[in-house]
Design a protein around this motif. Sequence first.
Motif, PDB file in Angstrom:
ATOM      1  N   CYS A 374       0.813  -1.223   0.000  1.00  0.00           N
ATOM      2  CA  CYS A 374       0.000   0.000   0.000  1.00  0.00           C
ATOM      3  C   CYS A 374       0.844   1.269   0.000  1.00  0.00           C
ATOM      4  CB  CYS A 374      -0.909   0.027   1.224  1.00  0.00           C
ATOM      5  SG  CYS A 374      -2.181  -1.226   1.169  1.00  0.00           S
ATOM      6  N   THR A 375       2.108   1.171   0.417  1.00  0.00           N
ATOM      7  CA  THR A 375       2.880   2.412   0.550  1.00  0.00           C
ATOM      8  C   THR A 375       4.104   2.467  -0.358  1.00  0.00           C
ATOM      9  OG1 THR A 375       4.194   1.498   2.367  1.00  0.00           O
ATOM     10  CG2 THR A 375       2.199   2.704   2.983  1.00  0.00           C
ATOM     11  N   ARG A 376       4.636   1.292  -0.772  1.00  0.00           N
ATOM     12  CA  ARG A 376       5.892   1.338  -1.525  1.00  0.00           C
ATOM     13  C   ARG A 376       5.744   0.904  -2.984  1.00  0.00           C
ATOM     14  NH1 ARG A 376      11.101   2.092  -0.683  1.00  0.00           N
ATOM     15  NH2 ARG A 376      12.598   0.984  -1.987  1.00  0.00           N
ATOM     16  N   TYR A 377       4.877  -0.087  -3.210  1.00  0.00           N
ATOM     17  CA  TYR A 377       4.793  -0.644  -4.563  1.00  0.00           C
ATOM     18  C   TYR A 377       3.418  -0.408  -5.176  1.00  0.00           C
ATOM     19  CZ  TYR A 377       8.719  -3.246  -2.614  1.00  0.00           C
ATOM     20  OH  TYR A 377       9.896  -3.578  -1.992  1.00  0.00           O
ATOM     21  N   ARG A 378       3.405  -0.524  -6.502  1.00  0.00           N
ATOM     22  CA  ARG A 378       2.155  -0.686  -7.231  1.00  0.00           C
ATOM     23  C   ARG A 378       2.203  -2.087  -7.826  1.00  0.00           C
ATOM     24  NH1 ARG A 378      -0.300   4.074  -7.577  1.00  0.00           N
ATOM     25  NH2 ARG A 378       1.305   5.656  -7.666  1.00  0.00           N
ATOM     26  N   LEU A 379       1.096  -2.785  -7.700  1.00  0.00           N
ATOM     27  CA  LEU A 379       1.070  -4.162  -8.199  1.00  0.00           C
ATOM     28  C   LEU A 379       0.171  -4.217  -9.421  1.00  0.00           C
ATOM     29  CD1 LEU A 379       1.510  -7.267  -7.799  1.00  0.00           C
ATOM     30  CD2 LEU A 379      -0.472  -7.229  -6.277  1.00  0.00           C
ATOM     31  N   SER A 380       0.739  -4.638 -10.570  1.00  0.00           N
ATOM     32  CA  SER A 380      -0.170  -4.827 -11.714  1.00  0.00           C
ATOM     33  C   SER A 380      -0.187  -6.298 -12.090  1.00  0.00           C
ATOM     34  CB  SER A 380       0.234  -3.948 -12.902  1.00  0.00           C
ATOM     35  OG  SER A 380       1.605  -4.028 -13.093  1.00  0.00           O
ATOM     36  N   VAL A 381      -1.392  -6.794 -12.278  1.00  0.00           N
ATOM     37  CA  VAL A 381      -1.578  -8.224 -12.531  1.00  0.00           C
ATOM     38  C   VAL A 381      -2.271  -8.398 -13.871  1.00  0.00           C
ATOM     39  CG1 VAL A 381      -2.802 -10.287 -11.718  1.00  0.00           C
ATOM     40  CG2 VAL A 381      -1.701  -8.770 -10.084  1.00  0.00           C
ATOM     41  N   GLU A 382      -1.710  -9.320 -14.674  1.00  0.00           N
ATOM     42  CA  GLU A 382      -2.332  -9.565 -15.984  1.00  0.00           C
ATOM     43  C   GLU A 382      -3.449 -10.601 -15.847  1.00  0.00           C
ATOM     44  OE1 GLU A 382       1.070 -11.074 -17.930  1.00  0.00           O
ATOM     45  OE2 GLU A 382       2.166  -9.300 -17.265  1.00  0.00           O
ATOM     46  N   HIS A 383      -4.427 -10.467 -16.651  1.00  0.00           N
ATOM     47  CA  HIS A 383      -5.496 -11.470 -16.777  1.00  0.00           C
ATOM     48  C   HIS A 383      -6.020 -11.937 -15.426  1.00  0.00           C
ATOM     49  CE1 HIS A 383      -4.225 -11.461 -20.890  1.00  0.00           C
ATOM     50  NE2 HIS A 383      -3.040 -11.917 -20.572  1.00  0.00           N
ATOM     51  N   THR A 384      -6.542 -11.019 -14.646  1.00  0.00           N
ATOM     52  CA  THR A 384      -7.039 -11.400 -13.309  1.00  0.00           C
ATOM     53  C   THR A 384      -8.109 -12.497 -13.410  1.00  0.00           C
ATOM     54  OG1 THR A 384      -8.393  -9.439 -13.475  1.00  0.00           O
ATOM     55  CG2 THR A 384      -6.569  -9.317 -11.957  1.00  0.00           C
ATOM     56  N   ASP A 385      -8.812 -12.520 -14.547  1.00  0.00           N
ATOM     57  CA  ASP A 385      -9.871 -13.529 -14.695  1.00  0.00           C
ATOM     58  C   ASP A 385      -9.313 -14.950 -14.817  1.00  0.00           C
ATOM     59  OD1 ASP A 385      -8.798 -12.318 -17.043  1.00  0.00           O
ATOM     60  OD2 ASP A 385     -10.216 -13.503 -18.241  1.00  0.00           O
ATOM     61  N   ARG A 386      -7.995 -15.056 -15.124  1.00  0.00           N
ATOM     62  CA  ARG A 386      -7.430 -16.413 -15.293  1.00  0.00           C
ATOM     63  C   ARG A 386      -6.832 -16.974 -14.002  1.00  0.00           C
ATOM     64  NH1 ARG A 386      -3.796 -15.743 -20.555  1.00  0.00           N
ATOM     65  NH2 ARG A 386      -5.327 -14.740 -21.885  1.00  0.00           N
ATOM     66  N   ILE A 387      -6.743 -16.146 -12.959  1.00  0.00           N
ATOM     67  CA  ILE A 387      -6.136 -16.654 -11.708  1.00  0.00           C
ATOM     68  C   ILE A 387      -7.103 -17.643 -11.063  1.00  0.00           C
ATOM     69  CG2 ILE A 387      -5.067 -16.013  -9.500  1.00  0.00           C
ATOM     70  CD1 ILE A 387      -5.222 -13.086 -10.458  1.00  0.00           C
ATOM     71  N   THR A 388      -6.546 -18.787 -10.635  1.00  0.00           N
ATOM     72  CA  THR A 388      -7.399 -19.763  -9.937  1.00  0.00           C
ATOM     73  C   THR A 388      -6.713 -20.154  -8.632  1.00  0.00           C
ATOM     74  OG1 THR A 388      -6.294 -21.477 -11.188  1.00  0.00           O
ATOM     75  CG2 THR A 388      -8.477 -20.806 -11.976  1.00  0.00           C
ATOM     76  N   MET A 389      -7.522 -20.664  -7.705  1.00  0.00           N
ATOM     77  CA  MET A 389      -6.947 -21.108  -6.436  1.00  0.00           C
ATOM     78  C   MET A 389      -6.924 -22.633  -6.442  1.00  0.00           C
ATOM     79  SD  MET A 389      -5.597 -19.810  -3.821  1.00  0.00           S
ATOM     80  CE  MET A 389      -5.983 -18.358  -2.901  1.00  0.00           C
ATOM     81  N   ALA A 390      -5.741 -23.201  -6.533  1.00  0.00           N
ATOM     82  CA  ALA A 390      -5.630 -24.666  -6.525  1.00  0.00           C
ATOM     83  C   ALA A 390      -5.497 -25.138  -5.079  1.00  0.00           C
ATOM     84  CB  ALA A 390      -4.407 -25.091  -7.325  1.00  0.00           C
ATOM     85  N   LEU A 391      -6.169 -26.230  -4.754  1.00  0.00           N
ATOM     86  CA  LEU A 391      -6.052 -26.762  -3.397  1.00  0.00           C
ATOM     87  C   LEU A 391      -5.049 -27.906  -3.421  1.00  0.00           C
ATOM     88  CD1 LEU A 391      -9.814 -26.717  -2.344  1.00  0.00           C
ATOM     89  CD2 LEU A 391      -8.078 -24.971  -1.958  1.00  0.00           C
ATOM     90  N   ARG A 392      -3.814 -27.613  -3.050  1.00  0.00           N
ATOM     91  CA  ARG A 392      -2.804 -28.681  -2.974  1.00  0.00           C
ATOM     92  C   ARG A 392      -2.545 -28.970  -1.491  1.00  0.00           C
ATOM     93  NH1 ARG A 392      -2.525 -29.060  -8.043  1.00  0.00           N
ATOM     94  NH2 ARG A 392      -2.000 -27.340  -9.404  1.00  0.00           N
ATOM     95  N   PHE A 393      -1.279 -28.970  -1.014  1.00  0.00           N
ATOM     96  CA  PHE A 393      -1.112 -29.177   0.437  1.00  0.00           C
ATOM     97  C   PHE A 393      -1.692 -27.959   1.162  1.00  0.00           C
ATOM     98  CE2 PHE A 393       2.012 -26.502   2.650  1.00  0.00           C
ATOM     99  CZ  PHE A 393       2.439 -25.705   1.600  1.00  0.00           C
TER     100      PHE A 393
END
Length: 407
Positions: A374-393
């Motif tokens: 919030c104070t030091r970086y800007r985060l840019s993420v490509e294709h947010t619609d393609r991010i998935t949460m995999a349930l591994r360990f």
Amino acid sequence: MTTPQHPEDFLRFMRMRSAREDGIFWVDDQRLGVFEPEAARRVSATNWQRFVMHDRLVDMMLRRHSPEMRWSRIRSAWMTQMHALATPEHHGALADRMERIMDARVGEDVDLTMLMQDVTLRSLLPVALTGLTSAEAELVRRDLEMKLLRLVSPDPGSTWHHLKFISVQMRSGLVVRRVLRQRADGRRRREADLADPFVDLLPELGMDRALDVVTAVLTAIGGPPGTAAASLLYEFVRNPDWQRRLTDELREVDPVAFRTSPTTAAPATHRFVKEVLRMWSPPLLLVRRSKFGFDLGSTRLDPGQWYLLSPHLIHRDERVWKQPDVFDPDRFLPGAPHGPKDRTCYVPFGWAPKKCIGANLGTFQLMALCHLLCTRYRLSVEHTDRITMALRFAPVPENFRGRLTLR
Ligand code: HEM
């Protein structure tokens, strides 16, 4: 009904059965799922009472009996050291290490899950074991990285890869042994880390058990903190309104107050971190062996039988959380109608007396990550619609690429 093998299907299947069968059921003929909050608390509390660390292999080979070492003594040595490390200076040093590691990757297109793993592991390593040469630190880090990759990757890897893994693991173990031995005989400085208390306990503990204790901490910092940080980034990206709320809070926060008492200085950020840990608790399953017999209402757990615990399944249980699949940090506001039913329902750090010793430090680290975002970086993420949460360990965000730039 056959039990699904794929981790994601397995979790979904267990969630469904848990809802139907009051949180306690035989997952297969070997393992009892104990996903009812009060039963999980009770079984954990009893099972680890008077838990003793044996030196079985060495005792068997040398035909001797090593002195018993209670696990509670190991934990109390850890907790004393953790307390000494919970200062604004140590917190500040941890946040500075995170910043240096992230700064070095500014402008690069990166896999954000792996970046978070790197940031948490390398910044926490000096808490677990410090004063290493760069070659020693590199070997320990590679060992932990390889252990993690085996846990998160769906691919089992080749035989060559397995042999390489064993060789790195053995060499990393030799580093730990050398450090402990040299600290004990004065050839290395004593340090304020979680390994140091066991230098004094070496005569009673023996080197093998001391190595196991240090390895337990190294393994603990190599897994959950990194996946929790990646999950935090995932929710940060998906919730722009919370990005704004956190930025408003963290831009104004007094740095000394934040490092001294972060949860008081930044309560909204604390709620955000708590909600990330509720939704995406690592590890998803804890496998335990029962030492006592337990009467669990509809079934019995006998000594020697295996059982499973899961903070994740408790956190997603509709009997104890309203709308458990909705991300809403404000459920942790005092008196919120959708908050935890009671204290047994929120267990991201496990259960006493084996509860995580790094809960406060882990929480601070995630809050410090929010502060940096919030104070030091800007985060840019490509294709947010393609991010998935995999349930591994543990829950692991996938297809999660992006770039940090300086504000
Ligand atoms: C967000 C970060 C973290 C999460 C979510 C987490 C979670 C957990 C969980 C669920 C357990 C198992 C508890 C049980 O068996 O009931 C555990 C154990 C443990 N954790 Fe953590 N942990 C985190 C950070 C840390 C950190 C920073 C350290 C040390 C610096 C640490 C050290 C340990 C150790 C040594 C144990 C084993 C305790 C025992 O066997 O008695 N953890 N952690």
